[in-house]
Design a protein around this motif. Structure first.
Motif, PDB file in Angstrom:
ATOM      1  N   GLN A 140     -17.734 -48.947 -32.378  1.00 54.62           N
ATOM      2  CA  GLN A 140     -17.566 -48.055 -31.240  1.00 54.62           C
ATOM      3  C   GLN A 140     -16.411 -47.113 -31.537  1.00 54.62           C
ATOM      4  O   GLN A 140     -15.303 -47.555 -31.848  1.00 54.62           O
ATOM      5  CB  GLN A 140     -17.267 -48.864 -29.982  1.00 54.62           C
ATOM      6  CG  GLN A 140     -17.069 -48.014 -28.753  1.00 54.62           C
ATOM      7  CD  GLN A 140     -16.757 -48.853 -27.533  1.00 54.62           C
ATOM      8  OE1 GLN A 140     -16.610 -50.069 -27.608  1.00 54.62           O
ATOM      9  NE2 GLN A 140     -16.643 -48.192 -26.404  1.00 54.62           N
ATOM     10  N   VAL A 141     -16.680 -45.816 -31.445  1.00 53.92           N
ATOM     11  CA  VAL A 141     -15.649 -44.806 -31.676  1.00 53.92           C
ATOM     12  C   VAL A 141     -14.975 -44.508 -30.343  1.00 53.92           C
ATOM     13  O   VAL A 141     -15.641 -44.243 -29.340  1.00 53.92           O
ATOM     14  CB  VAL A 141     -16.249 -43.519 -32.278  1.00 53.92           C
ATOM     15  CG1 VAL A 141     -15.187 -42.461 -32.461  1.00 53.92           C
ATOM     16  CG2 VAL A 141     -16.943 -43.819 -33.591  1.00 53.92           C
ATOM     17  N   ASP A 144     -10.431 -62.346 -30.850  1.00 56.95           N
ATOM     18  CA  ASP A 144     -11.215 -63.510 -31.250  1.00 56.95           C
ATOM     19  C   ASP A 144     -11.925 -64.034 -30.010  1.00 56.95           C
ATOM     20  O   ASP A 144     -11.290 -64.625 -29.130  1.00 56.95           O
ATOM     21  CB  ASP A 144     -10.288 -64.574 -31.840  1.00 56.95           C
ATOM     22  CG  ASP A 144     -11.015 -65.795 -32.358  1.00 56.95           C
ATOM     23  OD1 ASP A 144     -12.198 -65.998 -32.003  1.00 56.95           O
ATOM     24  OD2 ASP A 144     -10.398 -66.547 -33.127  1.00 56.95           O
ATOM     25  N   GLY A 145     -13.229 -63.804 -29.935  1.00 57.87           N
ATOM     26  CA  GLY A 145     -14.005 -64.211 -28.776  1.00 57.87           C
ATOM     27  C   GLY A 145     -14.138 -65.716 -28.623  1.00 57.87           C
ATOM     28  O   GLY A 145     -14.269 -66.221 -27.506  1.00 57.87           O
ATOM     29  N   LYS A 146     -14.117 -66.450 -29.717  1.00 52.37           N
ATOM     30  CA  LYS A 146     -14.218 -67.913 -29.629  1.00 52.37           C
ATOM     31  C   LYS A 146     -12.980 -68.522 -28.993  1.00 52.37           C
ATOM     32  O   LYS A 146     -13.069 -69.465 -28.222  1.00 52.37           O
ATOM     33  CB  LYS A 146     -14.424 -68.519 -31.027  1.00 52.37           C
ATOM     34  CG  LYS A 146     -15.814 -68.290 -31.576  1.00 52.37           C
ATOM     35  CD  LYS A 146     -15.981 -69.024 -32.884  1.00 52.37           C
ATOM     36  CE  LYS A 146     -17.395 -68.833 -33.404  1.00 52.37           C
ATOM     37  NZ  LYS A 146     -17.589 -69.511 -34.682  1.00 52.37           N
ATOM     38  N   ARG A 147     -11.830 -67.985 -29.320  1.00 54.50           N
ATOM     39  CA  ARG A 147     -10.570 -68.495 -28.767  1.00 54.50           C
ATOM     40  C   ARG A 147     -10.109 -67.680 -27.554  1.00 54.50           C
ATOM     41  O   ARG A 147      -9.135 -68.032 -26.904  1.00 54.50           O
ATOM     42  CB  ARG A 147      -9.490 -68.486 -29.840  1.00 54.50           C
ATOM     43  CG  ARG A 147      -9.787 -69.481 -30.941  1.00 54.50           C
ATOM     44  CD  ARG A 147      -8.644 -69.537 -31.929  1.00 54.50           C
ATOM     45  NE  ARG A 147      -8.852 -70.553 -32.917  1.00 54.50           N
ATOM     46  CZ  ARG A 147      -9.438 -70.352 -34.103  1.00 54.50           C
ATOM     47  NH1 ARG A 147      -9.861 -69.157 -34.434  1.00 54.50           N
ATOM     48  NH2 ARG A 147      -9.586 -71.344 -34.953  1.00 54.50           N
ATOM     49  N   LEU A 172      -9.471 -41.503 -31.469  1.00 58.69           N
ATOM     50  CA  LEU A 172      -8.238 -42.273 -31.323  1.00 58.69           C
ATOM     51  C   LEU A 172      -8.289 -43.547 -32.162  1.00 58.69           C
ATOM     52  O   LEU A 172      -7.276 -44.034 -32.623  1.00 58.69           O
ATOM     53  CB  LEU A 172      -8.017 -42.655 -29.865  1.00 58.69           C
ATOM     54  CG  LEU A 172      -7.838 -41.509 -28.881  1.00 58.69           C
ATOM     55  CD1 LEU A 172      -7.737 -42.042 -27.470  1.00 58.69           C
ATOM     56  CD2 LEU A 172      -6.607 -40.703 -29.239  1.00 58.69           C
ATOM     57  N   GLY A 173      -9.490 -44.081 -32.319  1.00 58.29           N
ATOM     58  CA  GLY A 173      -9.644 -45.309 -33.074  1.00 58.29           C
ATOM     59  C   GLY A 173     -11.091 -45.768 -33.067  1.00 58.29           C
ATOM     60  O   GLY A 173     -11.971 -45.088 -32.552  1.00 58.29           O
ATOM     61  N   ARG A 174     -11.305 -46.951 -33.649  1.00 64.52           N
ATOM     62  CA  ARG A 174     -12.642 -47.533 -33.734  1.00 64.52           C
ATOM     63  C   ARG A 174     -12.541 -49.038 -33.524  1.00 64.52           C
ATOM     64  O   ARG A 174     -11.602 -49.668 -33.999  1.00 64.52           O
ATOM     65  CB  ARG A 174     -13.259 -47.282 -35.101  1.00 64.52           C
ATOM     66  CG  ARG A 174     -13.418 -45.829 -35.442  1.00 64.52           C
ATOM     67  CD  ARG A 174     -13.873 -45.646 -36.898  1.00 64.52           C
ATOM     68  NE  ARG A 174     -13.812 -44.268 -37.287  1.00 64.52           N
ATOM     69  CZ  ARG A 174     -14.745 -43.351 -37.028  1.00 64.52           C
ATOM     70  NH1 ARG A 174     -15.816 -43.707 -36.376  1.00 64.52           N
ATOM     71  NH2 ARG A 174     -14.608 -42.111 -37.415  1.00 64.52           N
ATOM     72  N   ILE A 175     -13.526 -49.584 -32.820  1.00 61.53           N
ATOM     73  CA  ILE A 175     -13.632 -51.030 -32.669  1.00 61.53           C
ATOM     74  C   ILE A 175     -14.895 -51.469 -33.393  1.00 61.53           C
ATOM     75  O   ILE A 175     -15.981 -50.971 -33.115  1.00 61.53           O
ATOM     76  CB  ILE A 175     -13.682 -51.450 -31.189  1.00 61.53           C
ATOM     77  CG1 ILE A 175     -12.396 -51.056 -30.489  1.00 61.53           C
ATOM     78  CG2 ILE A 175     -13.932 -52.953 -31.071  1.00 61.53           C
ATOM     79  CD1 ILE A 175     -12.369 -51.368 -28.999  1.00 61.53           C
ATOM     80  N   ARG A 176     -14.714 -52.390 -34.341  1.00 62.93           N
ATOM     81  CA  ARG A 176     -15.847 -52.926 -35.106  1.00 62.93           C
ATOM     82  C   ARG A 176     -16.077 -54.383 -34.735  1.00 62.93           C
ATOM     83  O   ARG A 176     -15.129 -55.141 -34.586  1.00 62.93           O
ATOM     84  CB  ARG A 176     -15.566 -52.884 -36.608  1.00 62.93           C
ATOM     85  CG  ARG A 176     -15.665 -51.556 -37.215  1.00 62.93           C
ATOM     86  CD  ARG A 176     -15.631 -51.600 -38.715  1.00 62.93           C
ATOM     87  NE  ARG A 176     -15.150 -52.877 -39.243  1.00 62.93           N
ATOM     88  CZ  ARG A 176     -15.045 -53.148 -40.518  1.00 62.93           C
ATOM     89  NH1 ARG A 176     -15.350 -52.258 -41.412  1.00 62.93           N
ATOM     90  NH2 ARG A 176     -14.603 -54.325 -40.926  1.00 62.93           N
ATOM     91  N   LYS A 177     -17.362 -54.749 -34.607  1.00 64.11           N
ATOM     92  CA  LYS A 177     -17.711 -56.148 -34.381  1.00 64.11           C
ATOM     93  C   LYS A 177     -17.781 -56.823 -35.733  1.00 64.11           C
ATOM     94  O   LYS A 177     -18.458 -56.359 -36.640  1.00 64.11           O
ATOM     95  CB  LYS A 177     -19.047 -56.251 -33.664  1.00 64.11           C
ATOM     96  CG  LYS A 177     -19.424 -57.685 -33.330  1.00 64.11           C
ATOM     97  CD  LYS A 177     -20.607 -57.712 -32.404  1.00 64.11           C
ATOM     98  CE  LYS A 177     -21.110 -59.072 -32.039  1.00 64.11           C
ATOM     99  NZ  LYS A 177     -20.357 -60.233 -32.308  1.00 64.11           N
ATOM    100  N   LEU A 178     -17.059 -57.917 -35.868  1.00 66.46           N
ATOM    101  CA  LEU A 178     -17.021 -58.695 -37.097  1.00 66.46           C
ATOM    102  C   LEU A 178     -17.789 -59.998 -36.885  1.00 66.46           C
ATOM    103  O   LEU A 178     -18.120 -60.352 -35.752  1.00 66.46           O
ATOM    104  CB  LEU A 178     -15.569 -58.997 -37.479  1.00 66.46           C
ATOM    105  CG  LEU A 178     -14.654 -57.790 -37.657  1.00 66.46           C
ATOM    106  CD1 LEU A 178     -13.220 -58.254 -37.878  1.00 66.46           C
ATOM    107  CD2 LEU A 178     -15.118 -56.926 -38.802  1.00 66.46           C
TER     108      LEU A 178
END
Length: 66
Positions: free
Chosen positions: A4-5, A39-42, A14-20
């Motif tokens: 997501q830009v 960290d979605g798990k934690r 401004l930045g980018r969010i990448r799903k890992l």
């Protein structure tokens, strides 16, 4: 894995969010430097140095203001 830009009102990046893998998200600034990860798990957000910022997705607080 998507990306997501993030843009300001003028359309500047401004930045980018990448799903890992493993339910993690990474925020990078406009030139590609890592600013933090979620960290979605934690259910916690870490800064670029691995320090815990808080619980929940707080990546938005790390977006640089121009």
């Amino acid at each position: 894995m998507g990306e997501q830009v993030l843009r300001d009102k003028a359309g500047n990046v401004l930045g980018r969010i990448r799903k890992l893998p493993d339910e993690r998200y990474e925020l990078r600034d406009r030139v590609g430097n890592v600013l933090g990860t979620y960290d979605g798990k934690r259910d916690r957000t870490l800064d670029k140095n691995g320090n815990v910022l808080g619980y929940g997705n707080l990546l938005g607080t790390l977006i640089p203001k121009r």
